[in-house]
Motif scaffolding. Sequence first.
Motif, short mmCIF file in Angstrom:
data_model
loop_
_atom_site.label_atom_id
_atom_site.label_comp_id
_atom_site.label_asym_id
_atom_site.label_seq_id
_atom_site.Cartn_x
_atom_site.Cartn_y
_atom_site.Cartn_z
N PHE A 303 57.54 103.86 -73.69
CA PHE A 303 56.83 103.55 -74.73
C PHE A 303 56.78 105.24 -75.34
N LYS A 304 56.70 106.29 -74.48
CA LYS A 304 56.55 107.57 -74.76
C LYS A 304 58.06 107.99 -75.69
N SER A 305 59.09 107.43 -75.14
CA SER A 305 60.25 107.65 -75.91
C SER A 305 60.40 107.12 -77.13
N ALA A 306 59.81 106.04 -77.28
CA ALA A 306 59.71 104.99 -78.36
C ALA A 306 58.76 105.38 -79.32
N ARG A 307 58.11 106.57 -79.20
CA ARG A 307 56.80 106.99 -80.02
C ARG A 307 55.86 105.93 -80.34
N VAL A 308 55.56 105.24 -79.14
CA VAL A 308 54.49 104.06 -79.28
C VAL A 308 53.29 104.71 -78.66
N GLU A 309 52.23 104.71 -79.60
CA GLU A 309 50.85 105.30 -79.32
C GLU A 309 49.93 104.48 -78.58
N GLY A 310 50.13 103.17 -78.63
CA GLY A 310 49.32 102.22 -78.12
C GLY A 310 50.00 100.83 -77.57
N PHE A 311 49.68 100.68 -76.45
CA PHE A 311 50.34 99.44 -75.70
C PHE A 311 49.37 98.53 -74.88
N ALA A 312 49.65 97.54 -74.47
CA ALA A 312 48.77 96.70 -73.65
C ALA A 312 49.74 95.91 -72.71
N ARG A 313 49.34 95.88 -71.44
CA ARG A 313 50.23 94.92 -70.48
C ARG A 313 49.62 93.59 -70.61
N VAL A 314 50.42 92.75 -71.21
CA VAL A 314 49.75 91.34 -71.37
C VAL A 314 49.68 90.61 -69.74
N ARG A 315 50.91 90.57 -69.14
CA ARG A 315 50.67 90.08 -67.74
C ARG A 315 52.20 90.23 -67.21
N GLY A 316 52.04 90.00 -65.86
CA GLY A 316 53.18 90.19 -64.98
C GLY A 316 54.16 89.27 -65.23
N VAL A 317 55.57 89.54 -64.95
CA VAL A 317 56.60 88.80 -65.08
C VAL A 317 57.31 88.37 -63.83
N SER A 318 57.44 87.34 -63.12
CA SER A 318 58.02 87.30 -61.85
C SER A 318 59.57 87.29 -62.07
N ALA A 319 60.12 87.38 -60.90
CA ALA A 319 61.66 87.05 -60.63
C ALA A 319 62.12 85.84 -61.01
N GLY A 320 61.31 84.88 -60.83
CA GLY A 320 61.67 83.41 -61.21
C GLY A 320 61.60 83.27 -62.60
N GLU A 321 60.56 83.78 -63.19
CA GLU A 321 60.62 83.89 -64.61
C GLU A 321 61.89 84.53 -65.15
N LEU A 322 62.19 85.51 -64.76
CA LEU A 322 63.19 86.22 -65.42
C LEU A 322 64.66 85.65 -65.20
N GLY A 323 64.86 85.16 -63.85
CA GLY A 323 66.10 84.54 -63.67
C GLY A 323 66.27 83.26 -64.52
N GLY A 324 65.31 82.56 -65.22
CA GLY A 324 65.58 81.47 -66.09
C GLY A 324 65.50 81.80 -67.51
N LEU A 325 65.30 83.19 -68.03
CA LEU A 325 65.68 83.57 -69.22
C LEU A 325 67.09 83.60 -69.83
N VAL A 326 67.26 83.48 -71.23
CA VAL A 326 68.47 83.47 -71.81
C VAL A 326 68.15 84.24 -72.90
N LEU A 327 69.07 85.18 -73.04
CA LEU A 327 69.14 86.43 -74.31
C LEU A 327 69.96 86.15 -75.37
N ALA A 328 69.89 86.65 -76.27
CA ALA A 328 70.79 86.74 -77.34
C ALA A 328 71.21 88.19 -77.37
N HIS A 329 72.92 88.36 -77.46
CA HIS A 329 73.21 89.73 -77.70
C HIS A 329 72.70 90.36 -79.05
N PRO A 330 72.27 91.69 -78.91
CA PRO A 330 71.62 92.30 -80.08
C PRO A 330 72.22 92.18 -81.47
N PHE A 331 73.82 92.00 -81.45
CA PHE A 331 74.75 92.08 -82.54
C PHE A 331 74.58 90.39 -83.15
N ARG A 332 74.02 89.46 -82.47
CA ARG A 332 74.25 88.05 -82.87
C ARG A 332 73.68 88.04 -84.17
#
Length: 978
Positions: A303-332
């Motif tokens: 966040f420092k590199s991104a010049r973000v001055e305020g942020f909040a952690r909403v909650r944790g994300v488990s490995a099980g959750e990550l394994g089920g995610l499908v992402l879009a390519h940034p150029f889609r």
Amino acid sequence: MCADTTTAPDYKDTVFLPETDFPMRAGLPQREPEWLDRWARIGIYDRLREKAAGRPPFTLHDGPPYANGHLHIGHALNKILKDFIVRSQQMLGRDARYVPGWDCHGLPIEWKIEEQYRAKGLNKDDVDVVAFRQECRKFAEGWIDIQREEFKRLGVTGNWADPYLTMDFHAEAVIADEFMKFLMNGTLYQGSKPVMWSPVEKTALAEAEVEYHDHTSHQIWVKFPVVAAGAFPDAEACLHTEALAASVVIWTTTPWTIPQNRAVAYSPEIAYGLYRVEAVAENSSAKVGETVILADMLAEGIFKSARVEGFARVRGVSAGELGGLVLAHPFRGLEGSAGEWDFDVPMLPGDHVTEDAGTGFVHTAPSHGDDDYQLGLKFNLPMTYNVLEDGSYRPDLPIFGGQVIITPEGKEGPANVEVIKALARSGALLAKGKLKHSYPHSWRSKAPLIYRNTPQWFVAIDALLNDGMGEHGDTIRARALRSIEELVKFTPVSGRNRLHSMMEARPDWVLSRQRAWGVPLTCFVKKGAKPTDPDFLLKDPAVNARITAAFEENGADVWYVQGFKDQILQGLHDPSDYEQIYDVLDVWFDSGSTHAFVLRDRPDGSADGLADLYLEGTDQHRGWFHSSMLQACGTKGRAPYRGVLTHGFTLDEKGMKMSKSLGNTVAPQQVIDEYGADILRLWVAQSDFTVDLRIGKEILKGTADSYRRLRNTMRYMLGALSGFTDAERVAPAEMPELERWVLHRLAELDTEVRRGYAAYDFQGVFQKLFTFCTSDLSAFYFDIRKDALYCDGPASLRRRAARTVMDLVFHRLTTWLAPILVFTMEDVWLSRFPGADSSVHLLDIPETPADWRDEPLAAKWATIRQVRRAVTAALEVQRTAKVIGASLEAAPVVHVAEPEVLAALKSVNFAEICITSDLQLTGDPEPTEAFRLPEVPGVGVVFERAEGEKCERCWQYLPDVGSHAHPGTCARCNQVLG
């Protein structure tokens, strides 16, 4: 030794002063070429081979340098070390053969010819390949002749008349034959995987051709939007409310690889969180309210590199959750993308993902990184072919077609910036910056490299082999590891672990290069067949035999002659069914195969095809040692060497790496012109070669000073031995104790020198010999025996014993030092034993009788020398105060507390040992005024002047001077004068 007086005759001509024509000044730069010419004229190397017939062999196999430039100081260090070993092993009684060689193929030479073409405005691709190869051959031949003379000038012995060259027809035939063994044993395959690629040279590079330099790269943080939760129930929860718009953030220093992304990797061992951006600084690419998934440990820095001055952690994300995610390519969906990136990007677990840096997620482009490729294999990710051999994107790639990553000049092209701009337009760029880090470069062009997926030929080092050579393992890797663990001795021993760890972790061996100057991959593939098909590669011993025979007769150039395929396959297979491969072998395969055409095939090779030693710089753990190991384990079943010795790199006096731009290089010829090659050799001998070595003006001055002191020792012996004959010899049993002590030291040194040479401890050998010459001989033995040598009569036992011992010392010192100071010891030897065919290098180190060792005598004389130090220190005080001018004016009283020490001193002529005219030993307590040396406890010295007059011949002060027939002489000198 004679005083100038008008009352006594001049006895100068009666004193036996040293006589020698051996010059005090060496004149090495001028004189060394004379010795080289002489050795060539009398055929030293060939005579040694005749002499050594039947001896136990010792073979040091030469790692071939490239034939493409003048020698640098690293070359000199390497060849001088090899010469130390070959010469010392020969003089220890072995048949020590040395066949120098050159690496003649490959990019360094080809690159030089291309440079010449570019200077003339020509294109290599427009020239007939055989003509081009012949120009490369001619270029290499020219440099071989130059380097050969430069190596010889260093005093290196060897079979210079018949070296081995990797471009000799027989060598090329054997290299091809060795390659075809991998073809036949099933380890050769064609695969498409990322390799280190040089866009400038347009070829894959071996690890040994890669060097690392600081480089400033773009670094970017990129958002991959979550588009689906897959089949994992836990992941559904992650997509509710604000998480539905979440993105997974990756970090990379190679923006140009983003178009090739096919997955994002995470680690089940890392703690991740869902974060919401709450406040941003001006010019931040982040947006208030957006949510991103990051590794908890890295979030704040991101966040420092991104010049973000305020942020909040909403909650944790488990490995099980990550394994089920499908992402879009940034150029889609990006304008102009033409659907190129409208595919899903999976989240995949990866062992290589860490939280040391980045975001805790790794952008995965299987075509452009080894970890990425391995993950792609595991999860069947598609490979991309977007990057061409010149480092540009394929012309039809949407948005980026034709953009260059690395320009032909080795500079950064526009591809990185264009990708970053496209990411900004798509809203996927969270942050950007610059990072200075270590980055791979070509050792030849010095240009940055890229990982690029391209079809290449590999050797599978974990494939099971059924070749009947399984004594040390059934795979190349297993045989290599067993060889390292059990069959090879490493000097220093740290080399074992280094090579072992490299061999444990290395991937399959990439053999192919997309170049012209080299031995081709002599194989044919079935048209229309896939690399995985059983009949893809033509495996026929008859075809292989024809290829080998053709190369033996005409060299590897015939592979490129029109119609060669038809000629080779005719009558065996239909030539129209097969395609000929035109890639050339990695030059490390060439040099890795040298054991076959040098050790195995040459009459001066070795009976079992193995070398006793490979010796190169420490970088060759990933170079020649490595490739030779891989190659031989596939064709011989084990390492081709029994020993590996490594040396460090050469640095300047401040410990800086040498560089022409810094002006701190030291050229061998520069040292030779100023000091001579023996000084360069002595620098090597005085250095610890197992670590990096420093060299420069001040260091060389110190080396030259050591040389002068050693030369003076040899010069003094030559003078003192003038006219010595066997008739003078005295048997050890009849010698005074002092001479028998010298014999003991020779016996000690003989063991130490032999042990040192056998262990390649040249620094230890030289230090022991230098200390012996300067401390034991010049400062002690010679100093004491000058009186006897100059003033005793020729028949005197003391004088004869001293000359006998000096003769024995002479024969040992000249041979002990001959492997190091090749020119000087030849000069020393011929000054005493001239002869048309005489040479110290035709001798062995003489055997030294074991019964010369006398430990009780040595212990006694160690005590005597210790007390002598106290006496000489006491006299030095008087000399400094100008009370006396020379020690012979003194007759000190020496108080000794220990009865055993006193008895030892009384058993010898201690006045003679201390070079005083008289000396009194007493066990009485030391008076207060006695001189004491703290390191010699229990000894006190009281200064007294010697009584009597000065003998005009020997300069001793004695009461009887003036009472003999010869005026102004003592009894001894009077008797000698007759």
